[in-house]
Design an enzyme around this catalytic site. Structure first.
Site, PDB file in Angstrom:
ATOM      1  N   ASP A  24      -1.730  -7.222   1.877  1.00 37.56           N
ATOM      2  CA  ASP A  24      -1.825  -8.095   0.772  1.00 37.56           C
ATOM      3  C   ASP A  24      -3.310  -8.950   1.141  1.00 37.56           C
ATOM      4  O   ASP A  24      -3.330  -9.461   2.049  1.00 37.56           O
ATOM      5  CB  ASP A  24      -0.887  -9.054   0.492  1.00 37.56           C
ATOM      6  CG  ASP A  24      -0.415  -9.276  -0.851  1.00 37.56           C
ATOM      7  OD1 ASP A  24      -1.319  -9.554  -1.451  1.00 37.56           O
ATOM      8  OD2 ASP A  24       0.751  -9.237  -1.296  1.00 37.56           O
ATOM      9  N   GLU A  40      -3.460  -6.863  -8.321  1.00 34.28           N
ATOM     10  CA  GLU A  40      -2.557  -7.300  -9.355  1.00 34.28           C
ATOM     11  C   GLU A  40      -3.321  -8.050 -10.377  1.00 34.28           C
ATOM     12  O   GLU A  40      -4.129  -9.081 -10.134  1.00 34.28           O
ATOM     13  CB  GLU A  40      -1.832  -8.485  -8.467  1.00 34.28           C
ATOM     14  CG  GLU A  40      -0.584  -8.856  -9.182  1.00 34.28           C
ATOM     15  CD  GLU A  40      -0.372 -10.671  -8.881  1.00 34.28           C
ATOM     16  OE1 GLU A  40       0.794 -10.977  -9.328  1.00 34.28           O
ATOM     17  OE2 GLU A  40      -1.042 -11.071  -8.381  1.00 34.28           O
TER      18      GLU A  40
END
Ligand code: TEU
Length: 577
Positions: free
Chosen positions: A102, A258
């Protein structure tokens, strides 16, 4: 020399998201860690996933569970060490599994040395963040943040200048200023640091809010006042192209962004291969099908809205990420399924959906067990910064305490963050100590060990469906065409022109009553269909049969099971060929 098999290309892959602090603790401190993940690699390999996306494991004070990074070059001591990370990457690689990290580019922790230095107006780092002069009690603009309420905090602390800094998320997450070239260069270096260690791809946190056109007041809106100044702005695309060219592409790393509130036109731009920005994005539209305006105001779920949104995205994007759960969303079964009467069937219906749509599927840890969440008794049990912040906002808007708690309990992100129940033992085998967040009360019945090897369990059906995907190229490469999408019924076709030509049809009844097909639909279906998979089929024989038949699969009705009677049982999902 490593004998590791090559990694599956990301388009053919199934990706499994791990929320490290809730997956497996190895040292008894109650927080999951990297060595815990290493220990569970055999289970993950058995499930059949190709990549593990780890929610953040960088050094962090943990205001937002790691989405507030204080050092991008270091592993959080709670999670382990750089050596543990290297070992995890290597051991996963030996099993043909790649690691996806991430990456949080929009903001850092307020404890990051960069931010601490930038508090001094004379510091060369001043321009790394968005600082604005502001009189006490008055924010520099009218923007509102993602966690509700304002998004400016005045630096009144010791050594502070009295100016305010922008944070679209918690006050502990100041936004970086991407107009500062040194910020860009630094992240190119950070990305290289991790790809050099063998990281195969990145999930880019809230990537479409990175670039702020201006800090001017925004149009007043019920949610995110000001977002017209930073949601998917033109210069964002330029930044992404540069990052790709300079950091991701040279290392062969893939990216999934995202992208909050992203619409289809923006998603098309962001993922168009010729534009060279991102490989995939996470859409939000289908996850909003049980809400009105904001996620906290829920309405009764109807699958029609979910299916319609998924279908629109399938029809208008050639390839994208597909997901139904993550660490920010409450669990699927009580939300979109029937947890009371059909917990297994509704969990596996969504497994079929996830794994037969076109795109790269993402499974969130625990989804493969059909976990439930929502067993909280009071706000004190929740750890999530968002739940607490939004509760405060609701109370200040004079929501009665009981109503505010009712709404938070339904949607709190902690619903997905309860530690993973591995077994019926002490704290589900997650930790030998006290877990950082309470496990679901039912962990003694609902856990990995109770499902592993048990035909028909949610876990075993996930495993079978993953195997089916590997066996049938049409499930990965085939085009998508909706045949019927009304009410609770969704029927679609995946097809490859070949050679060899192939077709499968997927039919889902997302409701607790049986459902007969309308004649108009039956007329559109081919005559000779047989069931190659049903989520009512507990024997688990499907895949073995397919292996034997591989070549003749689409012509032969091999075992004579012409079961398909144009009628689906409650929450039945079938794959037909
Ligand atoms: O999420 C961004 C995001 O849109 C969510 O915060 C969302 O608004 C919220 O969960 C809805 O309830 C990413 C991460 O996934 C999330 O965990 C982080 O808290 C956030 O960014 C900040 O980094």
């Amino acid at each position: 020399m490593s004998t590791a098999p090559p990694l599956v290309p990301w388009r053919d892959a199934v990706i499994y998201q791990i929320y490290p602090r809730s997956f497996q603790d190895s040292d008894g401190d109650g927080v999951g860690d990297l060595n815990g993940i290493r220990r569970r690699l055999p289970e993950l390999e058995r499930l059949g996933v190709d990549y593990l996306w780890l929610s953040p494991v960088y050094a962090s004070p943990g205001v937002d569970n790691g989405y507030d990074v204080s050092d991008y070059y270091a592993i959080d001591p709670l999670m382990g060490t750089l050596e543990d990370m290297d070992a995890l990457i290597a051991e996963a690689r030996e099993r043909g599994i790649g690691i996806v990290m991430d990456l949080i580019l929009n903001h850092t922790s307020d404890q990051h040395a960069w931010f601490q230095e930038s508090r001094d107006p004379a510091s060369p780092r001043r321009n790394w963040y968005h600082w604005c002069p502001s009189p006490p009690g008055q924010a520099p603009n009218n923007w509102t943040g993602f966690f509700g309420g304002g998004c400016w905090t005045r630096d009144d602390g010791p050594g502070g200048s009295g100016d305010s800094y922008l944070h679209l998320f918690a006050p502990g997450q100041p936004d970086l200023n991407w107009a500062e070239p040194a910020v860009f260069d630094t992240f190119v270096d950070i990305i290289r640091f991790w790809t050099d260690r063998g990281v195969a791809g990145f999930r880019l946190d809230v990537i479409n809010v990175l670039w702020k056109d201006s800090l001017a007041d925004g149009r007043r809106s019920l949610i995110l006042t000001g977002s017209e100044h930073y949601l998917s702005r033109p210069h964002l695309h330029t930044l992404l192209q540069q990052l790709r060219r300079q950091a991701f592409a040279p290392a062969g790393a893939f990216t999934v962004g995202e992208t909050v509130f992203v619409d289809l036109p923006a998603a098309r731009q962001l993922t168009a291969p010729e534009r060279e920005e991102l490989d995939m994005v996470f859409p939000f539209e289908h996850m909003e099908s049980d809400q009105i305006i904001v996620k906290w105001i829920t309405r009764p779920f109807h699958p029609r809205r979910l299916f319609a949104a998924l279908r629109r995205w399938q029809e208008n994007l050639d390839w994208n990420a597909v997901y139904l759960e993550n660490h920010d969303q409450p669990r699927l079964v009580p939300r979109f399924g029937d947890a009371r009467r059909y917990p297994v069937q509704s969990a596996t219906l969504y497994a079929v959906l996830l794994l037969t749509l076109r795109g790269t599927p993402f499974i969130y840890q625990g989804q493969e067990l059909g976990l439930l969440g929502r067993d909280w008794e009071s706000l004190d049990e929740l750890q999530d910064v968002e739940s607490h912040q939004v509760y405060g906002v609701m109370r200040s808007l004079r929501f009665p305490a009981r109503l505010a708690w009712f709404l938070i309990r339904l949607k709190s992100r902690d619903n997905a963050r309860q530690p993973y129940p591995w077994s019926a033992e002490h704290e589900g085998g997650f930790t030998s100590g006290r877990p950082w967040l309470r496990l679901h009360r039912a962990y003694r019945e609902h856990n990995y060990a109770a499902q592993a090897g048990r035909p028909g369990s949610v876990l075993e059906q996930y495993r079978l469906l993953l195997e089916l995907r590997r066996l049938l190229p049409v499930l990965r490469e085939g085009s998508f065409r909706s045949l019927y999408q009304t009410g609770r019924l969704f029927v679609y076709e995946r097809r490859t022109a070949g050679p060899p030509a192939a077709r499968v049809i997927v039919a889902l009844n997302a409701g607790s009553r049986p459902l007969a097909f309308h004649r108009s639909l039956v007329r559109r279906l081919p005559d000779h269909l047989h069931v190659i998979y049903s989520n009512y089929d507990g024997e688990g024989g499907t895949v073995d049969r397919i292996k034997q038949e591989e070549a003749g699969l689409f012509t032969a009705n091999a075992d004579g099971r012409h079961l398909f009677a144009w009628r689906l049982r409650p929450w039945e999902a079938v794959i037909l060929a």
